[in-house]
Write an enzyme that holds these catalytic residues in place. Sequence first.
Site, PDB file in Angstrom:
ATOM      1  CE1 TYR A  49      -3.523  -2.354  -0.410  1.00 14.19           C
ATOM      2  CE2 TYR A  49      -4.178  -1.967   1.858  1.00 14.19           C
ATOM      3  CZ  TYR A  49      -4.397  -2.567   0.637  1.00 14.19           C
ATOM      4  OH  TYR A  49      -5.492  -3.384   0.458  1.00 14.19           O
ATOM      5  CG  ASN A 154      -8.937  -9.904  -4.316  1.00 17.09           C
ATOM      6  OD1 ASN A 154     -10.058  -9.412  -4.264  1.00 17.09           O
ATOM      7  ND2 ASN A 154      -7.859  -9.269  -3.883  1.00 17.09           N
ATOM      8  CB  SER A 203     -13.873  -1.148  -3.178  1.00 18.51           C
ATOM      9  OG  SER A 203     -12.527  -0.805  -3.363  1.00 18.51           O
ATOM     10  CG  LEU A 205     -18.350   3.927   0.306  1.00 13.40           C
ATOM     11  CD1 LEU A 205     -17.843   5.239   0.913  1.00 13.40           C
ATOM     12  CD2 LEU A 205     -19.860   3.793   0.533  1.00 13.40           C
ATOM     13  N   GLY A 207     -14.965   2.362  -4.394  1.00 14.03           N
ATOM     14  CA  GLY A 207     -13.781   3.214  -4.537  1.00 14.03           C
ATOM     15  C   GLY A 207     -14.145   4.683  -4.720  1.00 14.03           C
ATOM     16  CG  LEU A 210     -22.523   4.882  -3.977  1.00 13.49           C
ATOM     17  CD1 LEU A 210     -23.411   4.049  -4.896  1.00 13.49           C
ATOM     18  CD2 LEU A 210     -22.502   4.251  -2.590  1.00 13.49           C
ATOM     19  CG  PHE A 211     -20.156   9.356  -3.031  1.00 19.42           C
ATOM     20  CD1 PHE A 211     -21.270   9.753  -2.305  1.00 19.42           C
ATOM     21  CD2 PHE A 211     -19.387   8.309  -2.545  1.00 19.42           C
ATOM     22  CE1 PHE A 211     -21.606   9.131  -1.122  1.00 19.42           C
ATOM     23  CE2 PHE A 211     -19.707   7.680  -1.364  1.00 19.42           C
ATOM     24  CZ  PHE A 211     -20.821   8.088  -0.645  1.00 19.42           C
ATOM     25  CB  SER A 257     -13.317   7.728   4.010  1.00 19.56           C
ATOM     26  OG  SER A 257     -13.238   9.127   4.142  1.00 19.56           O
TER      27      SER A 257
HETATM   28  P1  NAP Z   1     -14.261   2.823  -0.674  1.00 23.38           P
HETATM   29  O1  NAP Z   1     -14.902   3.278   0.588  1.00 23.38           O
HETATM   30  O2  NAP Z   1     -15.086   2.105  -1.660  1.00 23.38           O
HETATM   31  O3  NAP Z   1     -13.642   4.090  -1.425  1.00 23.38           O
HETATM   32  C1  NAP Z   1     -12.954   5.074  -0.716  1.00 23.38           C
HETATM   33  C2  NAP Z   1     -12.813   6.275  -1.617  1.00 23.38           C
HETATM   34  O4  NAP Z   1     -14.112   6.869  -1.790  1.00 23.38           O
HETATM   35  C3  NAP Z   1     -11.915   7.339  -1.009  1.00 23.38           C
HETATM   36  O5  NAP Z   1     -11.127   7.917  -2.043  1.00 23.38           O
HETATM   37  C4  NAP Z   1     -12.910   8.343  -0.470  1.00 23.38           C
HETATM   38  O6  NAP Z   1     -12.395   9.657  -0.427  1.00 23.38           O
HETATM   39  C5  NAP Z   1     -14.028   8.234  -1.481  1.00 23.38           C
HETATM   40  N1  NAP Z   1     -15.288   8.704  -0.892  1.00 23.38           N
HETATM   41  C6  NAP Z   1     -15.871   8.237   0.226  1.00 23.38           C
HETATM   42  N2  NAP Z   1     -17.003   8.931   0.485  1.00 23.38           N
HETATM   43  C7  NAP Z   1     -17.110   9.836  -0.498  1.00 23.38           C
HETATM   44  C8  NAP Z   1     -18.077  10.868  -0.782  1.00 23.38           C
HETATM   45  N3  NAP Z   1     -19.146  11.090   0.017  1.00 23.38           N
HETATM   46  N4  NAP Z   1     -17.877  11.631  -1.883  1.00 23.38           N
HETATM   47  C9  NAP Z   1     -16.796  11.423  -2.674  1.00 23.38           C
HETATM   48  N5  NAP Z   1     -15.853  10.481  -2.442  1.00 23.38           N
HETATM   49  C10 NAP Z   1     -16.020   9.700  -1.363  1.00 23.38           C
HETATM   50  O7  NAP Z   1     -13.031   1.949  -0.243  1.00 23.38           O
HETATM   51  P2  NAP Z   1     -11.567   1.643  -0.900  1.00 23.38           P
HETATM   52  O8  NAP Z   1     -10.621   2.686  -0.404  1.00 23.38           O
HETATM   53  O9  NAP Z   1     -11.652   1.439  -2.356  1.00 23.38           O
HETATM   54  O10 NAP Z   1     -11.252   0.255  -0.198  1.00 23.38           O
HETATM   55  C11 NAP Z   1     -11.330   0.145   1.228  1.00 23.38           C
HETATM   56  C12 NAP Z   1     -10.203  -0.686   1.755  1.00 23.38           C
HETATM   57  O11 NAP Z   1     -10.315  -2.008   1.245  1.00 23.38           O
HETATM   58  C13 NAP Z   1      -8.787  -0.243   1.358  1.00 23.38           C
HETATM   59  O12 NAP Z   1      -8.269   0.782   2.170  1.00 23.38           O
HETATM   60  C14 NAP Z   1      -8.021  -1.533   1.555  1.00 23.38           C
HETATM   61  O13 NAP Z   1      -7.699  -1.692   2.932  1.00 23.38           O
HETATM   62  C15 NAP Z   1      -9.039  -2.582   1.137  1.00 23.38           C
HETATM   63  N6  NAP Z   1      -8.840  -3.048  -0.247  1.00 23.38           N
HETATM   64  C16 NAP Z   1      -8.454  -4.340  -0.440  1.00 23.38           C
HETATM   65  C17 NAP Z   1      -8.296  -4.827  -1.717  1.00 23.38           C
HETATM   66  C18 NAP Z   1      -7.878  -6.258  -1.908  1.00 23.38           C
HETATM   67  O14 NAP Z   1      -7.514  -6.626  -3.029  1.00 23.38           O
HETATM   68  N7  NAP Z   1      -7.908  -7.079  -0.888  1.00 23.38           N
HETATM   69  C19 NAP Z   1      -8.530  -4.015  -2.838  1.00 23.38           C
HETATM   70  C20 NAP Z   1      -8.950  -2.696  -2.611  1.00 23.38           C
HETATM   71  C21 NAP Z   1      -9.113  -2.226  -1.301  1.00 23.38           C
HETATM   72  P3  NAP Z   1     -12.186  10.432   1.002  1.00 23.38           P
HETATM   73  O15 NAP Z   1     -10.948   9.894   1.612  1.00 23.38           O
HETATM   74  O16 NAP Z   1     -12.065  11.861   0.594  1.00 23.38           O
HETATM   75  O17 NAP Z   1     -13.403  10.175   1.843  1.00 23.38           O
END
Ligand code: NAP
Length: 292
Positions: A49, A154, A203, A205, A207, A210-211, A257
Amino acid sequence: MPNTPLALSPIVAGMWRMAEWQLDVPARVRWIEQTLELGISTFDHADIYGDYRVEALFGEALRAAPRLRGRMQLVSKCGIRLRSPEHAYRLNYYDTSSAYLRAQVERSLANLGVEQLDLVLIHRPDYLMDAAALAGTFRELTSEGKVAHWGASNHSPAQFALLHQHHPLTTHQVELSPLAMQALDDGVLDQAQQLALRPMIWSPLGGGRLFSGSDPQAVRVRETMEGIATRLGISLTTLAYAWILRHPSRPYPITGSGRIERLAEAVAALDIELDAQDWYDIWTASQGHPVP
Ligand code: NAP
């Protein structure tokens, strides 16, 4: 078998994007404290990461506030060899060899500055994985006290079953959201229930799509969810988490987030139980057609 059961917080904090948040050490400590105050005590890392930098950033905060370690569970992942300036591979590839797994677990421990990882996941399915040899390395690292529990991320149900047959796994981390529903149909969540292993969900949301997504699926889902959220008096974020939490596999959603108020919206979903019609309304918007 591990001697203590795996206990994760109902909502997990994902650390993938932490390097983007540009927090100095005191702000990182504060962010972790506020996350813990919300009842989110599990932190989801991976060796890669932030271009291999996030675990060290988190470790700096733990060194500044060592009392925090005892209040949290640390999850990491390894197995992806990602090209970077310090990792001049010819391409990105997967490696679950014993030597690489051991090296990466030890590197994560050093970067985080801790003695043990509560859970380590094989990040992606390595087509060259020797499951029996990998299980042997799991056993060694467990007996050395370096890792308490193991899992995968995965993997297909068959890939997960193969590894689980050689060494007990405790969770499967997969993608699920109102915009990504493959896990509902590919057998992964059915297998989780069959094995009574609660999945971790990445993910939630989409990534952020959704917004911000302007593609037809994102627009449809957002419009439908905004109507439901308004009727229920909750935010779109809370509704997305409630949609995931409604699944009978009892998933652990992982936030992405950096904003504490958005983590609080995720936690608020723990008090919401969607009815099946709202759940299927979101499913229908995502698929673009009603149930057959
Ligand atoms: P997510 O919650 O789907 O997406 C987060 C992103 O959405 C951030 O950039 C966030 O920005 C944005 N966001 C949230 N609320 C928002 C809003 N109201 N308006 C606009 N943008 C908004 O989660 P993700 O980060 O993709 O994944 C979550 C976690 O899953 C990762 O940190 C990681 O630990 C894990 N992950 C694992 C794998 C795997 O292969 N195992 C793959 C991907 C992720 P802000 O920071 O500004 O809120």
